[in-house]
Motif scaffolding. Structure first.
Motif, PDB file in Angstrom:
ATOM      1  N   VAL A  99       0.819  -1.217   0.000  1.00 28.56           N
ATOM      2  CA  VAL A  99       0.000   0.000   0.000  1.00 28.56           C
ATOM      3  C   VAL A  99       0.847   1.258   0.000  1.00 28.56           C
ATOM      4  N   TYR A 100       2.148   1.169   0.300  1.00 26.25           N
ATOM      5  CA  TYR A 100       2.940   2.377   0.501  1.00 26.25           C
ATOM      6  C   TYR A 100       3.343   3.035  -0.812  1.00 26.25           C
ATOM      7  N   ALA A 101       3.295   4.360  -0.817  1.00 27.00           N
ATOM      8  CA  ALA A 101       3.579   5.129  -2.021  1.00 27.00           C
ATOM      9  C   ALA A 101       5.053   5.092  -2.391  1.00 27.00           C
ATOM     10  N   ASP A 102       5.923   5.099  -1.408  1.00 32.06           N
ATOM     11  CA  ASP A 102       7.372   5.047  -1.626  1.00 32.06           C
ATOM     12  C   ASP A 102       7.910   3.850  -0.860  1.00 32.06           C
ATOM     13  N   SER A 111       3.808   5.753   7.250  1.00 27.93           N
ATOM     14  CA  SER A 111       4.353   6.178   5.955  1.00 27.93           C
ATOM     15  C   SER A 111       3.213   6.437   4.966  1.00 27.93           C
ATOM     16  N   PRO A 112       3.380   7.406   4.047  1.00 25.48           N
ATOM     17  CA  PRO A 112       2.318   7.725   3.077  1.00 25.48           C
ATOM     18  C   PRO A 112       1.952   6.523   2.214  1.00 25.48           C
ATOM     19  N   VAL A 113       0.656   6.421   1.908  1.00 19.95           N
ATOM     20  CA  VAL A 113       0.177   5.310   1.099  1.00 19.95           C
ATOM     21  C   VAL A 113      -0.255   5.804  -0.287  1.00 19.95           C
ATOM     22  N   LEU A 114      -0.504   4.865  -1.172  1.00 26.35           N
ATOM     23  CA  LEU A 114      -0.974   5.159  -2.515  1.00 26.35           C
ATOM     24  C   LEU A 114      -2.376   5.757  -2.476  1.00 26.35           C
ATOM     25  N   GLY A 130      -5.828  -1.083  -4.595  1.00 25.51           N
ATOM     26  CA  GLY A 130      -7.036  -1.778  -4.174  1.00 25.51           C
ATOM     27  C   GLY A 130      -7.069  -2.020  -2.681  1.00 25.51           C
ATOM     28  N   LYS A 131      -5.932  -2.414  -2.117  1.00 29.89           N
ATOM     29  CA  LYS A 131      -5.888  -2.642  -0.678  1.00 29.89           C
ATOM     30  C   LYS A 131      -6.053  -1.348   0.118  1.00 29.89           C
ATOM     31  N   VAL A 132      -5.555  -0.230  -0.408  1.00 30.01           N
ATOM     32  CA  VAL A 132      -5.786   1.057   0.267  1.00 30.01           C
ATOM     33  C   VAL A 132      -7.282   1.340   0.338  1.00 30.01           C
ATOM     34  N   ALA A 133      -7.991   1.073  -0.759  1.00 31.39           N
ATOM     35  CA  ALA A 133      -9.443   1.275  -0.775  1.00 31.39           C
ATOM     36  C   ALA A 133     -10.137   0.336   0.214  1.00 31.39           C
ATOM     37  N   LEU A 145      -8.939  -3.709  13.072  1.00 29.82           N
ATOM     38  CA  LEU A 145      -7.497  -3.912  13.012  1.00 29.82           C
ATOM     39  C   LEU A 145      -7.118  -4.130  11.555  1.00 29.82           C
ATOM     40  N   ILE A 146      -6.140  -3.372  11.073  1.00 34.58           N
ATOM     41  CA  ILE A 146      -5.608  -3.541   9.724  1.00 34.58           C
ATOM     42  C   ILE A 146      -4.199  -4.096   9.857  1.00 34.58           C
ATOM     43  N   VAL A 147      -3.992  -5.299   9.338  1.00 32.22           N
ATOM     44  CA  VAL A 147      -2.689  -5.960   9.399  1.00 32.22           C
ATOM     45  C   VAL A 147      -2.039  -5.853   8.022  1.00 32.22           C
ATOM     46  N   ARG A 148      -0.990  -5.043   7.943  1.00 34.29           N
ATOM     47  CA  ARG A 148      -0.251  -4.920   6.676  1.00 34.29           C
ATOM     48  C   ARG A 148       0.865  -5.958   6.676  1.00 34.29           C
ATOM     49  N   ALA A 149       0.611  -7.043   5.979  1.00 33.48           N
ATOM     50  CA  ALA A 149       1.554  -8.157   5.974  1.00 33.48           C
ATOM     51  C   ALA A 149       2.682  -7.911   4.983  1.00 33.48           C
ATOM     52  N   GLY A 150       3.862  -8.403   5.337  1.00 35.06           N
ATOM     53  CA  GLY A 150       4.980  -8.430   4.413  1.00 35.06           C
ATOM     54  C   GLY A 150       4.980  -9.748   3.660  1.00 35.06           C
ATOM     55  N   LEU A 151       6.161 -10.233   3.281  1.00 32.10           N
ATOM     56  CA  LEU A 151       6.265 -11.505   2.590  1.00 32.10           C
ATOM     57  C   LEU A 151       5.907 -12.627   3.562  1.00 32.10           C
TER      58      LEU A 151
END
Length: 326
Positions: A99-102, A111-114, A130-133, A145-151
């Protein structure tokens, strides 16, 4: 015992979440089409297509203690929130670091998102938007709760990313194996079992906010070396420069004819996601060697020489090695 509704549950992460919730004594329902398989034993399965306006008819009107959603489609998440949100005690969305812009450097949850996707359906190249939406839709709820998963790695990984190297080392015997020249690239891998256990426990405790679900910091070089050790590989690792690989049409990260986990510098932040908040909320992680060991066992069961969704075929790999060493 809590009532848990998993929106999904027949694919990889959703299935592990449902399996974990059952093991922890919850009454679990999975709502899914079932195209990826069947849900785990011990759950009630409501077969439904979430693009159908009637998808939630069998689960609406009930007070759910927890809803856990793994969807990547904004339209599906919005409709679920509209129908089920008012009668749900706690809502978890499994999101992503994409979701991150950079994504070029270290990332925190702030951190800023898309920009969010306007439509209901996100194409493959709109995954982050799509995930940002999806996140926006869930934020309309009180306890979420929003879980931003990595690999994510471990048994059952259908992307074939993490399993590529350990499976290739096991298949190659004493023959050479091609690896990308990105040994210092940052990397994080979380075992799907650890992610699922933490998601269910966090929902039980009512954890709210946005939190990374990521593995411990490592590098691609360390991961490849560990994969070789787990496979008992004693052959040669042939290192190829990034530019050399690109010139020959080898893709980064995942997909057909790729060298998985190799990322351009613009995306190194995917291996630099801050885990401070997750650890404060109780995330526990097994060693990476345990995850790779489980991955190899799974790869052996599925066939080391099978056609893969990510990585080079053995024939293509050997041809590239021959070109590199000519």
């Amino acid at each position: 015992m809590s009532s848990v509704l998993v929106l999904g549950g027949t694919s990889w992460v959703g299935g592990e979440v449902a399996r974990t919730a059952v093991a922890r004594g919850h009454e679990v329902t999975c709502l899914a089409r079932g195209e990826s398989g069947d849900p785990p034993d011990g759950v009630r399965w409501v077969r439904a297509d979430r693009d159908d306006p009637r998808a939630y008819d069998e689960v609406r009107g009930r007070d759910w203690d927890q809803v856990i959603d793994v969807s990547r489609q904004p339209g599906q998440v919005r409709s679920a929130v509209d129908v089920l949100g008012p009668t749900t005690g706690h809502w978890t969305l499994v999101s992503t670091g994409s979701v991150y812009a950079d994504q070029s450097g270290p990332l925190t949850e702030d951190s800023p998102v898309l920009e969010p996707l306007d439509g209901d359906v996100a194409g493959p190249d709109q995954y982050g938007e799509g995930k940002v939406a999806c996140e926006q839709a869930v934020r309309r709820l009180g306890r979420h709760l929003i879980v931003r998963a990595g690999l994510i790695g471990g048994r059952g990984d259908r992307s074939d990313r993490l399993g590529h190297y350990v499976a290739r080392f096991a298949l190659a015997d004493d023959g050479p194996v091609l690896v990308p020249g990105v040994a210092d690239q940052p990397m994080q891998v979380i075992d799907v079992r650890d992610l699922a256990a933490w998601i269910v426990a966090a929902a039980e405790s009512g954890t709210t906010g946005t939190v990374h679900g990521v593995g411990e910091a490592t590098t691609v070089g360390e991961l490849v070396a560990l994969s070789a050790a787990v496979a008992g590989f004693a052959g040669e690792q042939v290192v190829a420069d990034e530019s050399w690989l690109r010139e020959r049409g080898v893709e980064e990260w995942m997909g057909p004819r790729s060298l998985p986990l190799w990322l351009p510098r613009s995306h190194h932040g995917m291996g630099l996601m801050d885990d401070t908040r997750a650890l404060a909320h109780g995330l526990e992680r097994r060693s990476l060697s345990e995850t790779i060991d489980a991955t190899l066992a799974d790869e052996r069961e599925r066939g080391l020489g099978r056609e893969r969704r990510a990585g080079l075929s053995r024939e293509d790999e050997l041809e590239l090695i021959a070109q590199l060493q000519a």
